[in-house]
Design a protein around this motif. Structure first.
Motif, PDB file in Angstrom:
ATOM      1  N   GLN A  33       0.856  -1.196   0.000  1.00 14.46           N
ATOM      2  CA  GLN A  33       0.000   0.000   0.000  1.00 14.46           C
ATOM      3  C   GLN A  33       0.887   1.239   0.000  1.00 14.46           C
ATOM      4  OE1 GLN A  33      -3.459   0.251   2.736  1.00 14.46           O
ATOM      5  NE2 GLN A  33      -2.331   1.955   3.585  1.00 14.46           N
ATOM      6  N   PRO A  34       0.732   2.132  -1.000  1.00 16.83           N
ATOM      7  CA  PRO A  34       1.587   3.328  -1.049  1.00 16.83           C
ATOM      8  C   PRO A  34       1.147   4.348   0.001  1.00 16.83           C
ATOM      9  CG  PRO A  34       0.186   3.181  -2.997  1.00 16.83           C
ATOM     10  CD  PRO A  34      -0.205   2.049  -2.104  1.00 16.83           C
ATOM     11  N   PRO A  35       1.902   4.535   1.089  1.00 15.76           N
ATOM     12  CA  PRO A  35       1.411   5.356   2.200  1.00 15.76           C
ATOM     13  C   PRO A  35       1.137   6.813   1.811  1.00 15.76           C
ATOM     14  CG  PRO A  35       3.695   4.664   2.568  1.00 15.76           C
ATOM     15  CD  PRO A  35       3.227   3.974   1.350  1.00 15.76           C
ATOM     16  N   ASP A  36       1.995   7.403   0.980  1.00 19.47           N
ATOM     17  CA  ASP A  36       1.799   8.820   0.626  1.00 19.47           C
ATOM     18  C   ASP A  36       0.484   9.020  -0.124  1.00 19.47           C
ATOM     19  OD1 ASP A  36       4.219   9.160   1.739  1.00 19.47           O
ATOM     20  OD2 ASP A  36       5.329   9.455  -0.131  1.00 19.47           O
ATOM     21  N   ARG A  37       0.283   8.196  -1.172  1.00 21.30           N
ATOM     22  CA  ARG A  37      -0.937   8.324  -1.986  1.00 21.30           C
ATOM     23  C   ARG A  37      -2.176   7.954  -1.187  1.00 21.30           C
ATOM     24  NH1 ARG A  37       0.129   4.795  -6.941  1.00 21.30           N
ATOM     25  NH2 ARG A  37       2.195   4.609  -6.046  1.00 21.30           N
ATOM     26  N   TYR A  38      -2.060   6.884  -0.379  1.00 24.16           N
ATOM     27  CA  TYR A  38      -3.210   6.419   0.391  1.00 24.16           C
ATOM     28  C   TYR A  38      -3.644   7.466   1.413  1.00 24.16           C
ATOM     29  CZ  TYR A  38      -6.226   2.890   2.510  1.00 24.16           C
ATOM     30  OH  TYR A  38      -7.314   2.186   2.952  1.00 24.16           O
ATOM     31  N   ASN A  39      -2.647   8.042   2.107  1.00 21.82           N
ATOM     32  CA  ASN A  39      -2.969   8.999   3.176  1.00 21.82           C
ATOM     33  C   ASN A  39      -3.538  10.314   2.646  1.00 21.82           C
ATOM     34  OD1 ASN A  39      -2.092   7.091   4.918  1.00 21.82           O
ATOM     35  ND2 ASN A  39      -0.080   8.010   5.278  1.00 21.82           N
ATOM     36  N   LYS A  40      -3.363  10.538   1.356  1.00 25.82           N
ATOM     37  CA  LYS A  40      -3.947  11.736   0.738  1.00 25.82           C
ATOM     38  C   LYS A  40      -5.479  11.637   0.763  1.00 25.82           C
ATOM     39  CE  LYS A  40      -2.157  12.458  -3.397  1.00 25.82           C
ATOM     40  NZ  LYS A  40      -1.590  12.908  -4.617  1.00 25.82           N
ATOM     41  N   TYR A  41      -5.985  10.407   0.662  1.00 25.94           N
ATOM     42  CA  TYR A  41      -7.434  10.216   0.545  1.00 25.94           C
ATOM     43  C   TYR A  41      -8.083   9.663   1.805  1.00 25.94           C
ATOM     44  CZ  TYR A  41      -6.165  10.626  -4.366  1.00 25.94           C
ATOM     45  OH  TYR A  41      -5.660  11.061  -5.550  1.00 25.94           O
ATOM     46  N   PHE A  42      -7.321   8.924   2.603  1.00 26.86           N
ATOM     47  CA  PHE A  42      -7.918   8.241   3.758  1.00 26.86           C
ATOM     48  C   PHE A  42      -7.103   8.535   5.008  1.00 26.86           C
ATOM     49  CE2 PHE A  42      -8.794   5.723   0.005  1.00 26.86           C
ATOM     50  CZ  PHE A  42     -10.183   5.652   0.053  1.00 26.86           C
ATOM     51  N   ALA A  43      -7.812   8.923   6.064  1.00 32.31           N
ATOM     52  CA  ALA A  43      -7.137   9.148   7.343  1.00 32.31           C
ATOM     53  C   ALA A  43      -7.526   8.013   8.277  1.00 32.31           C
ATOM     54  CB  ALA A  43      -7.577  10.481   7.937  1.00 32.31           C
ATOM     55  N   PHE A  44      -6.585   7.562   9.094  1.00 29.52           N
ATOM     56  CA  PHE A  44      -6.864   6.491  10.052  1.00 29.52           C
ATOM     57  C   PHE A  44      -8.060   6.873  10.919  1.00 29.52           C
ATOM     58  CE2 PHE A  44      -6.396   4.557  14.218  1.00 29.52           C
ATOM     59  CZ  PHE A  44      -6.244   3.226  13.878  1.00 29.52           C
ATOM     60  N   PRO A  45      -9.026   6.027  11.217  1.00 32.77           N
ATOM     61  CA  PRO A  45      -9.120   4.614  10.834  1.00 32.77           C
ATOM     62  C   PRO A  45     -10.009   4.359   9.614  1.00 32.77           C
ATOM     63  CG  PRO A  45     -10.705   5.076  12.556  1.00 32.77           C
ATOM     64  CD  PRO A  45     -10.117   6.399  12.160  1.00 32.77           C
TER      65      PRO A  45
ATOM     66  N   GLN B 241      -2.666 -11.059  10.663  1.00 30.67           N
ATOM     67  CA  GLN B 241      -4.008 -11.237  10.089  1.00 30.67           C
ATOM     68  C   GLN B 241      -5.013 -11.626  11.172  1.00 30.67           C
ATOM     69  OE1 GLN B 241      -4.485 -13.740   6.442  1.00 30.67           O
ATOM     70  NE2 GLN B 241      -5.664 -15.090   7.734  1.00 30.67           N
ATOM     71  N   MET B 242      -4.635 -12.571  12.038  1.00 31.34           N
ATOM     72  CA  MET B 242      -5.583 -13.078  13.014  1.00 31.34           C
ATOM     73  C   MET B 242      -5.782 -12.106  14.185  1.00 31.34           C
ATOM     74  SD  MET B 242      -6.299 -15.494  11.197  1.00 31.34           S
ATOM     75  CE  MET B 242      -7.633 -16.288  12.063  1.00 31.34           C
ATOM     76  N   MET B 243      -4.783 -11.261  14.455  1.00 32.12           N
ATOM     77  CA  MET B 243      -4.912 -10.331  15.577  1.00 32.12           C
ATOM     78  C   MET B 243      -5.632  -9.048  15.189  1.00 32.12           C
ATOM     79  SD  MET B 243      -1.377 -10.556  17.731  1.00 32.12           S
ATOM     80  CE  MET B 243      -0.595  -9.497  16.572  1.00 32.12           C
ATOM     81  N   SER B 244      -5.597  -8.705  13.886  1.00 30.97           N
ATOM     82  CA  SER B 244      -6.052  -7.373  13.504  1.00 30.97           C
ATOM     83  C   SER B 244      -7.412  -7.375  12.823  1.00 30.97           C
ATOM     84  CB  SER B 244      -5.022  -6.736  12.572  1.00 30.97           C
ATOM     85  OG  SER B 244      -4.882  -7.540  11.430  1.00 30.97           O
ATOM     86  N   GLY B 245      -7.993  -8.543  12.665  1.00 27.26           N
ATOM     87  CA  GLY B 245      -9.285  -8.563  11.967  1.00 27.26           C
ATOM     88  C   GLY B 245      -9.053  -8.888  10.506  1.00 27.26           C
ATOM     89  N   THR B 246      -9.855  -9.815   9.994  1.00 31.06           N
ATOM     90  CA  THR B 246      -9.571 -10.339   8.661  1.00 31.06           C
ATOM     91  C   THR B 246     -10.282  -9.582   7.545  1.00 31.06           C
ATOM     92  OG1 THR B 246     -11.327 -11.920   9.054  1.00 31.06           O
ATOM     93  CG2 THR B 246      -9.084 -12.661   9.498  1.00 31.06           C
ATOM     94  N   THR B 247     -11.008  -8.515   7.893  1.00 28.93           N
ATOM     95  CA  THR B 247     -11.692  -7.777   6.827  1.00 28.93           C
ATOM     96  C   THR B 247     -10.647  -7.124   5.925  1.00 28.93           C
ATOM     97  OG1 THR B 247     -13.338  -7.245   8.443  1.00 28.93           O
ATOM     98  CG2 THR B 247     -13.454  -6.035   6.386  1.00 28.93           C
ATOM     99  N   ARG B 248      -9.599  -6.618   6.567  1.00 28.10           N
ATOM    100  CA  ARG B 248      -8.637  -5.839   5.817  1.00 28.10           C
ATOM    101  C   ARG B 248      -7.337  -6.602   5.573  1.00 28.10           C
ATOM    102  NH1 ARG B 248      -7.527  -1.514   3.828  1.00 28.10           N
ATOM    103  NH2 ARG B 248      -5.619  -0.321   4.106  1.00 28.10           N
ATOM    104  N   ASN B 249      -6.854  -7.301   6.589  1.00 23.57           N
ATOM    105  CA  ASN B 249      -5.549  -7.949   6.479  1.00 23.57           C
ATOM    106  C   ASN B 249      -5.718  -9.411   6.092  1.00 23.57           C
ATOM    107  OD1 ASN B 249      -4.139  -5.613   7.078  1.00 23.57           O
ATOM    108  ND2 ASN B 249      -4.445  -5.912   9.270  1.00 23.57           N
TER     109      ASN B 249
END
Ligand SMILES: [Zn+2]
Length: 241
Positions: free
Chosen positions: A41-53, A134-142
């Protein structure tokens, strides 16, 4: 030229290279081998459009990723359930393998777009680490080790359909592992991975034997850690190749 390289992520321009998001496509026309190295996931491009969470809904993942240019969205490597959800037609798998250098998000997070039947190579320590994550963070995303096709419906025992979830929705990825320094083959192309030092376990560099010569891909490395000798040994192998 019989070898084509296509860089997505990590190469914004030659002066100010983009940080991470590596997705390198190697197409060896003579050997008829098509490989992807990392799908981060390209952090610079991604963070331009989506902020955590904030996250992209799995139903819209492909259309949003394409529109925003976040990932290399070659149809032949994309998950078929996501293509169906995006109203696109299904295409056959057209890439031979994905090689993962290590499990950091900017190298591996785009795996959740990748179809499970694509041969996916990684060091055994990377597989263990990504499975735990994957198992600790929820499988929807990871979805590093398994794919969860939870947008499909299945008939319920009594009456209405329901969306599948959990084990019912899980498809294990076609993951292959290697040992450092032992050559393996993608069709008739030799590939050797070497452990390198980085801020997590299982990071490797690759030496890929294409029809135009050998390509060395370091992944992320450091020379100041406890295992700097691993990085230096990889450099030596790359110089001698
Ligand atoms: Zn890294």
């Amino acid at each position: 030229m019989s070898v084509e390289l296509e860089f997505t992520g990590g190469v914004d321009d030659l002066i100010s290279g983009e940080l991470g998001g590596v997705q390198l496509l190697i197409n060896d026309l003579e050997r008829r081998v098509k490989l992807m190295v990392d799908h981060g996931q390209p952090p610079d491009r991604y963070n331009k459009y989506f902020a955590f969470p904030e996250q992209i809904s799995p139903f819209r993942l492909i259309s949003v990723a394409k529109k925003l240019g976040l990932y290399n969205t070659l149809e032949g490597i994309l998950r078929q359930d996501l293509l169906l959800a995006a109203g696109q037609k299904l295409v056959p798998l057209d890439t031979d393998a994905l090689l993962l250098t290590h499990g950091h998000y900017d190298h591996a997070a785009g795996l959740n777009l990748i179809r499970p039947d694509l041969e996916t190579w990684m060091h055994p320590l990377t597989k263990r680490m990504l499975y735990s994550w994957q198992m600790m963070s929820g499988t929807t995303r990871n979805q590093f080790v398994d794919v969860y096709t939870n947008m499909f419906t299945a008939p319920k025992k009594y009456g209405k359909e329901k969306f599948v979830s959990g084990e019912e929705a899980r498809i294990p990825r076609n993951i292959k592992t290697f040992e450092s320094g032992i050559t393996f083959k993608i069709k008739d192309m030799n590939v050797t991975a070497y452990l390198v030092d980085h801020s997590l376990v299982g990071a490797v560099g690759y030496i890929i034997d294409t029809s135009e010569g050998k390509i060395a891909i370091s992944g992320d490395i450091r020379l100041r850690g406890r295992r700097r000798g691993d990085t230096e040994a990889f450099f030596k192998e790359a110089m001698d190749a």
